[in-house]
Scaffold this motif. Structure first.
Motif, mmCIF file in Angstrom:
data_model
loop_
_atom_site.group_PDB
_atom_site.id
_atom_site.type_symbol
_atom_site.label_atom_id
_atom_site.label_comp_id
_atom_site.label_asym_id
_atom_site.label_seq_id
_atom_site.Cartn_x
_atom_site.Cartn_y
_atom_site.Cartn_z
ATOM 1 N N ALA A 1 0.831 -1.211 0.000
ATOM 2 C CA ALA A 1 0.000 0.000 0.000
ATOM 3 C C ALA A 1 0.862 1.257 0.000
ATOM 4 O O ALA A 1 0.584 2.213 -0.743
ATOM 5 N N GLU A 2 1.899 1.267 0.824
ATOM 6 C CA GLU A 2 2.755 2.454 0.900
ATOM 7 C C GLU A 2 3.570 2.632 -0.380
ATOM 8 O O GLU A 2 3.791 3.753 -0.838
ATOM 9 N N SER A 3 4.011 1.513 -0.955
ATOM 10 C CA SER A 3 4.744 1.590 -2.221
ATOM 11 C C SER A 3 3.861 2.157 -3.329
ATOM 12 O O SER A 3 4.292 3.006 -4.123
ATOM 13 N N ALA A 4 2.602 1.715 -3.366
ATOM 14 C CA ALA A 4 1.664 2.223 -4.374
ATOM 15 C C ALA A 4 1.423 3.715 -4.185
ATOM 16 O O ALA A 4 1.314 4.482 -5.159
ATOM 17 N N ALA A 5 1.352 4.148 -2.923
ATOM 18 C CA ALA A 5 1.138 5.568 -2.640
ATOM 19 C C ALA A 5 2.322 6.408 -3.116
ATOM 20 O O ALA A 5 2.135 7.509 -3.651
ATOM 21 N N LEU A 6 3.517 5.898 -2.929
ATOM 22 C CA LEU A 6 4.699 6.632 -3.387
ATOM 23 C C LEU A 6 4.720 6.743 -4.908
ATOM 24 O O LEU A 6 5.083 7.793 -5.462
#
Length: 324
Positions: free
Chosen positions: A22-27
């Motif tokens: 999720a955090e990778s996608a947000a970045l």
């Protein structure tokens, strides 16, 4: 060791992977949505004569402190100011020469109100990092860096996770862009990181090399008897042969073995290996260590651009300062 009663389960691993995904996608989303406003912020920060003041409350405050530290260590003078302390006297730390970066995911952090008012009163450039384009903070800012509208990675969607990761990464992006704009180089980085393992990795040969009276050096016409005495006294297992301060050759233990026949009737210049491998005193110690390892040697002489002997670095010097 996992405490009794708290076993690691497959679901915990699944949760970890879901959070990181999720955090990778947000970045990735943040990178795609970044606008030319980022260029404007970098140009604004490059021009200020003072420091970049970074502030935020709660988790945003922790991120702000890290961003300020990254700026300061990469050539952009910066300081974290706690918004609560700012309201009780620390506003004096923010001057007309500075710029401020204020961080608030909601854009409505009331503790930032006094800093906002201070920047507006004294015409101090103010940049905000927020998710709310229409929030109070964004409306007051000179420049707005918007975070992507990505959900928090926690199961209840409330704990600052994805938002703080995006903010931290955006701070890193600013720091790197400012580094490049300033032409910040490895030598500059070394100036701000003299301690610890990183400091050791950034040491130059000049910082640790032996020089002056500590150098094992003889003239080309020196007898081998005197040469051996000097070589033994200095204890490096190698000796420089120099004339008028300019390196002309090197004698190692290997050279001695190769010239055993008639060794004592010879001179230093007759035994030395001429045109030896040398280094600049200004290269990194880790580079010198790599050269020594690659060539299976334990010492290197440093010379300047004209061939003048400047010093000697031994593999033990690298070990002594933690470069190995």
């Amino acid at each position: 060791m996992i405490p009794e009663g708290l076993p690691m389960t497959a679901s915990a691993l699944d949760t970890a992977r879901a959070v990181l995904t999720a955090e990778s996608a947000a970045l990735s989303q943040l990178a795609a949505e970044l606008t030319s406003e980022f260029d404007a912020v970098v140009a604004r920060l490059i021009d200020i004569p003072g420091r970049v003041i970074v502030s935020g409350m709660g988790k945003s405050g922790h991120v702000a402190a890290k961003i300020a530290a990254t700026f300061a260590s990469t050539g952009t003078p910066a300081q974290f100011v706690h918004p609560g302390e700012a309201s009780h006297g620390d506003l004096g730390m923010i001057t007309r020469a500075d710029a401020a970066i204020l961080i608030s995911n909601s854009g409505e952090t009331k503790e930032l109100a006094d800093i906002i008012a201070h920047t507006r009163r004294f015409d101090i450039p103010m940049i905000c990092i927020t998710k709310k384009a229409g929030g109070t903070l964004a409306k007051q800012a000179d420049h707005v860096l918007l975070l992507s509208d990505a959900p928090e990675a926690c199961s209840i969607g409330m704990a600052p996770t994805t938002s703080t990761t995006m903010t931290m990464a955006l701070g890193d992006a600013l720091a790197v862009a400012l580094m490049e704009a300033r032409g910040f180089q490895q030598a500059d980085f070394r100036t701000f990181h003299p301690g610890g393992t990183l400091g050791a990795q950034l040491l130059t040969v000049r910082a640790v090399m032996h020089r002056g009276a500590a150098l094992p050096v003889v003239a080309p016409d020196t007898s081998m008897g005197e040469t051996l005495l000097e070589m033994s006294a200095k204890g490096f297992g190698v000796i420089a042969v120099a004339e008028a301060g300019k390196l002309s050759g090197v004698i190692t233990d290997g050279d001695l073995r190769r010239n055993l026949t008639g060794l004592m009737e010879n001179t230093a210049g007759g035994v030395a290996t001429h045109d030896p491998r040398t280094i600049s005193a200004d290269i990194l110690l880790v580079e010198a260590l790599g050269i020594m390892n690659e060539n299976k040697i334990s010492a290197l002489f440093a010379v300047d651009e004209t061939g003048q002997l400047e010093g000697l670095v031994h593999i033990h010097d690298a070990l002594r300062v933690g470069v190995a």
